[in-house]
Enzyme design. Structure first.
Site, PDB file in Angstrom:
ATOM      1  NE  ARG A 330      -4.024   0.127   1.711  1.00  0.00           N
ATOM      2  CZ  ARG A 330      -4.026   1.305   2.286  1.00  0.00           C
ATOM      3  NH1 ARG A 330      -3.199   1.551   3.282  1.00  0.00           N
ATOM      4  NH2 ARG A 330      -4.850   2.250   1.887  1.00  0.00           N
ATOM      5  CB  CYS A 361      15.362  -6.481  -6.298  1.00  0.00           C
ATOM      6  SG  CYS A 361      16.887  -5.923  -6.999  1.00  0.00           S
TER       7      CYS A 361
HETATM    8  N1  LLP Z   1     -18.022  -2.690  -1.517  1.00  0.00           N
HETATM    9  C1  LLP Z   1     -17.506  -2.514  -2.752  1.00  0.00           C
HETATM   10  C2  LLP Z   1     -18.343  -2.705  -3.913  1.00  0.00           C
HETATM   11  C3  LLP Z   1     -16.154  -2.148  -2.889  1.00  0.00           C
HETATM   12  O1  LLP Z   1     -15.663  -1.960  -4.101  1.00  0.00           O
HETATM   13  C4  LLP Z   1     -15.352  -2.003  -1.735  1.00  0.00           C
HETATM   14  C5  LLP Z   1     -13.933  -1.675  -1.859  1.00  0.00           C
HETATM   15  C6  LLP Z   1     -15.939  -2.211  -0.479  1.00  0.00           C
HETATM   16  C7  LLP Z   1     -17.289  -2.549  -0.410  1.00  0.00           C
HETATM   17  C8  LLP Z   1     -15.171  -2.089   0.802  1.00  0.00           C
HETATM   18  O2  LLP Z   1     -14.632  -0.839   0.964  1.00  0.00           O
HETATM   19  P1  LLP Z   1     -13.932  -0.463   2.362  1.00  0.00           P
HETATM   20  O3  LLP Z   1     -15.005  -0.415   3.433  1.00  0.00           O
HETATM   21  O4  LLP Z   1     -12.921  -1.500   2.643  1.00  0.00           O
HETATM   22  O5  LLP Z   1     -13.325   0.873   2.111  1.00  0.00           O
HETATM   23  N2  LLP Z   1      -6.909  -1.710  -2.132  1.00  0.00           N
HETATM   24  C9  LLP Z   1      -7.367  -0.415  -1.699  1.00  0.00           C
HETATM   25  C10 LLP Z   1      -8.840  -0.417  -1.382  1.00  0.00           C
HETATM   26  C11 LLP Z   1      -9.695  -0.845  -2.531  1.00  0.00           C
HETATM   27  C12 LLP Z   1     -11.142  -0.863  -2.178  1.00  0.00           C
HETATM   28  C13 LLP Z   1     -11.958  -1.451  -3.265  1.00  0.00           C
HETATM   29  N3  LLP Z   1     -13.325  -1.586  -2.969  1.00  0.00           N
HETATM   30  C14 LLP Z   1      -6.552   0.018  -0.482  1.00  0.00           C
HETATM   31  O6  LLP Z   1      -5.662  -0.709  -0.080  1.00  0.00           O
HETATM   32  O7  LLP Z   1      -6.759   1.094   0.044  1.00  0.00           O
END
Ligand code: LLP
Length: 433
Positions: A330, A361
């Site tokens: 991240r 690397c």
């Molecule tokens: N519902 C849907 C349709 C989503 O696309 C997501 C997250 C969530 C729920 C959950 O969101 P949260 O409550 O976790 O914010 N890899 C990125 C985050 C990508 C989130 C994608 N969708 C990071 O590390 O910040």
């Protein structure tokens, strides 16, 4: 610096989580190690369930498993009475293998494959969240072939510009997800559902982004969606039974983050829905939310062993750890900020500014930039905090580095929930030619 859940300094001056001494955990399970505070996850689930509720209104909290998924968390989420959101065959397979109740599984994805859809239909999951017209056609065809019926939601994009990192914004008008609520032929799409013998449209899903700190964005999402429900009722004669508002509740990673008051925000969301539906003259649909990060992020800590330090000619003071962007991409990917401590020197004062670098690397393999810590030495245990969400789930084998183990800690007991990968695991699909 903020500690969450059961984290504290113990009498040895070491970081303790779930009643377990983190230094001892590293001796038993090795490093890097993902440590997950079970009580904090359960507490967070209850915060959502208890506050996103109101008499006379049907609500459901769905854990977004993309944030962190393994068999153990499925069991825990199920015990807490939450439902589960999956976005791929792999996530669905994990949930089913954990015997998560199929009826409580929601399946998302902008490009679900035929095989993924078949797996979902055959398992009899609760809802498929249809992304677009073509997917509806495929689903209809597959249900016909399998002689099955399925209830679905349609993902729509409300065009809200939630203030978050561009990579995790999902709802601007050019998002790849869902059909825009502004699309003019929405009634023709809804009539396609109406005419379907196999696929029943229950309502709509939207998600305005992730790591959102402004409550207003959630309220705006609600207003826009309720106006949309009114529009489809008036223009297309469609009565919405269910409305899924997605996730996105921001969490604290560093001093720059000011998370919303979750309890209040959840209550206010429901109040707003109640008021607005009354004002518009709509029946209150069943309301769902899908938090991922807010349930798991602060419950995770990653423990590393320090291999050494280096003061560069340019003046940067590095700490080298035995993991990096492979277990936490991240920082490299989003410029994410984390707090960290030396788990075996919790009672010492910070005296030096360091940059924590991984072992990959790649110069971008940095976990934390410019952090104040006590004097760091080889073999110290470094703990990066709030790594529960989108770390393990986004981990890779770059440089053929095995993925760490995952332990759940509670009341002084540590349970291994994912074994550390071995070099043999890394080779398991390789074929010599
Ligand atoms: N519902 C849907 C349709 C989503 O696309 C997501 C997250 C969530 C729920 C959950 O969101 P949260 O409550 O976790 O914010 N890899 C990125 C985050 C990508 C989130 C994608 N969708 C990071 O590390 O910040």
């Amino acid at each position: 610096m903020r500690f969450f859940g059961t984290m504290k300094m113990n009498n040895n001056g070491n970081l303790q989580i779930g009643g377990c001494d983190s230094v001892k955990l590293t001796k038993e399970f090795g490093t890097p190690l993902y440590v997950v505070d079970e009580d904090l996850i359960r507490g967070n689930c209850r915060t959502f369930k208890n506050n996103f509720a109101m008499e006379g209104i049907d609500t459901e909290v769905i854990y977004a498993s993309k944030a962190f998924l393994n068999l153990a968390i499925c069991k825990l989420i199920s015990e807490e009475g939450l439902s589960l959101d999956v976005v791929s065959g792999g996530e669905l397979y994990t949930a089913l293998r954990a015997e998560f109740p199929a009826q409580k599984i929601y399946m998302h994805g902008n490009n679900k494959t035929r095989d993924e859809l078949i797996m979902a239909i055959e398992a009899g999951i609760g809802r498929i969240v249809v992304d677009n017209r073509q997917e509806l056609e495929l689903l209809e065809y597959l249900c016909e072939e399998l002689d099955k019926k399925i209830d679905v939601l349609l993902r729509v994009n409300p065009g809200i510009d939630a203030h978050t990192h561009e990579y995790i914004q999902t709802s601007k008008n050019d998002s790849k997800f869902g059909e825009s609520i502004f699309c003019e032929d929405i009634c023709s799409l809804l009539s396609k559902f109406k005419n379907s013998r196999r696929v029943t449209l229950k309502g709509f899903h939207c998600h305005i982004g992730s790591q959102i700190f402004e409550e207003q964005s959630f309220y705006q999402g609600i207003s826009v969606m309720l106006q949309f429900l009114d529009r489809v009722r008036v223009e297309c004669g469609f009565i919405t039974e269910e409305l899924n508002l997605g996730g996105g509740f921001g969490v604290y990673y560093s001093k720059e983050d000011t998370p919303i008051n979750l309890e209040k925000c959840l209550k206010d969301m429901i109040l707003l829905i109640k008021e607005k539906t009354m004002h518009i003259g709509l029946n209150v649909p069943k309301i769902m939310i899908e938090p991922g990060r807010a349930i798991i992020a602060n419950a995770g800590t990653t423990l590393y062993e320090v291999g050494g330090t280096k003061l560069t000619y340019g003046g940067k003071h590095f700490i080298f750890v035995d993991g990096g962007m492979t277990d936490n991409p991240r920082t490299a990917l989003y410029g994410a900020k984390y707090e960290a401590v030396i788990a075996n020197k919790m009672n010492l004062e910070n005296i030096e500014t360091y940059t924590i670098a991984g072992k990959c690397c790649e110069s971008g393999d940095v976990l934390v930039k410019d952090i104040e810590l006590p004097e760091v030495e080889r073999k110290d245990i470094l703990a990066v905090l709030s790594t529960g969400a989108y770390n393990y789930s986004m981990a890779s084998n770059y440089n053929r580095i095995p993925r760490p183990a995952v332990v759940f800690v509670k009341d002084g007991n540590a349970k291994l929930t994912v074994k550390r990968e071995t070099y043999e695991d890394i080779l398991r699909n390789d074929l010599l030619i």
